[in-house]
Design an enzyme around this catalytic site. Structure first.
Site, PDB file in Angstrom:
ATOM      1  CG  ASP A  10      -1.766   1.220   1.374  1.00 47.35           C
ATOM      2  OD1 ASP A  10      -2.400   1.606   0.373  1.00 47.35           O
ATOM      3  OD2 ASP A  10      -1.807   1.839   2.464  1.00 47.35           O
ATOM      4  CB  CYS A  73      -3.080   0.867  -2.325  1.00 38.27           C
ATOM      5  SG  CYS A  73      -3.216   2.610  -2.743  1.00 38.27           S
ATOM      6  CD  GLU A 154      -2.099   8.264   6.869  1.00 38.11           C
ATOM      7  OE1 GLU A 154      -1.267   9.179   6.946  1.00 38.11           O
ATOM      8  OE2 GLU A 154      -2.180   7.490   5.902  1.00 38.11           O
TER       9      GLU A 154
HETATM   10  N1  DGL Z   1      -4.924   3.549   1.151  1.00 39.42           N
HETATM   11  C1  DGL Z   1      -4.963   4.221  -0.116  1.00 39.42           C
HETATM   12  C2  DGL Z   1      -6.097   3.673  -0.984  1.00 39.42           C
HETATM   13  O1  DGL Z   1      -6.667   2.627  -0.702  1.00 39.42           O
HETATM   14  C3  DGL Z   1      -5.165   5.710  -0.022  1.00 39.42           C
HETATM   15  C4  DGL Z   1      -4.196   6.522   0.753  1.00 39.42           C
HETATM   16  C5  DGL Z   1      -3.310   7.394  -0.099  1.00 39.42           C
HETATM   17  O2  DGL Z   1      -3.791   8.387  -0.680  1.00 39.42           O
HETATM   18  O3  DGL Z   1      -2.136   7.070  -0.169  1.00 39.42           O
HETATM   19  O4  DGL Z   1      -6.441   4.275  -1.983  1.00 39.42           O
END
Ligand code: DGL
Length: 266
Positions: A10, A73, A154
């Site tokens: 991710d 991700c 976060e």
């Molecule tokens: N965790 C990421 C997703 O699933 C998003 C976070 C980011 O913008 O890096 O899209």
């Protein structure tokens, strides 16, 4: 049978929600996780950059002898899934977090209205709508980029006045008033699933995306005869930039002890 680890990556910590679901569904599988903390957030980056990062991370996971790669991700899944598969010359199977959810929704939500939320990158790609309409033309969709959610989560703004206000503001747009189900199209969002449920007073099914991906992966490993026979699995967590902050918040995303290691892949 194959006892090599599952590789998961991710942009940072969000994918740990997927790693956590994988751990629950397949407790005997070893995992290697990579969080690209040096380059997060991916949500505002160009597809080209995300493709480059994703290819390098996949190469790293191959050096860890991973038997399958999970792009945990949504933004990287939206932009880099095809490119990563091609880059690895189909040497190993690659799973993303979008296709399993699309399959599930296409099967279960005919004649319903489904909301989709995610980063700007994911929502602007229209990937969920395109794939859903290919599988089932009888699903109505509405989508919204909820860019603030990932940083809010976060920052630890969960279950408090700030998160409640942001959730209310985002979901007060008319298109979301009559949805039947909601796709959490970002791997950070399971952390605010309960609050979103509260906002909709449980009238909307908030889809458990991480659980669906983990179950899909389990079936895939069995189908390819890649599931493990071991009883003592290992877990390795790598990041591309080390911050005490990342260590602190990682615990909210993954239940268990996380020992972070730096991996200099750039
Ligand atoms: N965790 C990421 C997703 O699933 C998003 C976070 C980011 O913008 O890096 O899209």
């Amino acid at each position: 049978m194959n006892n090599n680890p599952i590789g998961i990556f991710d942009s940072g910590i969000g994918g740990l929600t997927v790693a956590n679901a994988i751990r629950q569904v397949m407790p005997n599988e070893s995992i290697v996780y990579f969080g690209d903390t040096a380059h997060l957030p991916y949500g505002d980056k160009s597809p080209e950059l995300i493709i480059n990062y994703s290819k390098s991370i996949s190469d790293f996971l191959l050096t860890k002898r991973c038997k399958i790669i999970v792009i945990a991700c949504n933004t990287a899944s939206a932009h880099a899934y095809e490119a990563v598969k091609k880059h690895l010359s189909h040497k190993i199977e690659v799973i993303d977090v979008i296709n399993p959810v699309v399959e599930y929704v296409a099967k279960n939500y005919s004649n319903k209205k489904v909301g989709i939320i995610g980063t700007k990158g994911t929502i602007q790609s229209n990937v969920y709508e395109k794939k859903l309409s290919q599988l089932n033309a009888n699903i109505q969709t509405t989508s919204l980029a909820t860019g603030l959610f990932a940083s809010m989560i976060e920052e630890g703004f969960i279950n408090n006045a700030v998160s409640k206000a942001v959730i209310k503001e985002y979901f007060s747009i008319p298109g979301f008033r009559d949805i039947d189900a909601l796709i959490l199209g970002c791997t950070h969002y399971p952390l605010i699933k309960d609050e979103i449920n509260d906002f909709f007073e449980d009238s909307v099914e908030v889809i458990d995306t991480a659980g669906i991906v983990a179950q899909y992966l389990k079936n895939k490993l069995i189908e390819l005869n890649l599931n493990t026979s071991q009883t003592k699995p290992s877990e390795e967590f790598y990041i591309s930039d080390s911050t005490p902050y990342f260590e602190k918040v990682a615990g909210a995303f993954f239940k268990g002890t996380i020992q972070l290691q730096m991996a200099s892949i750039w």
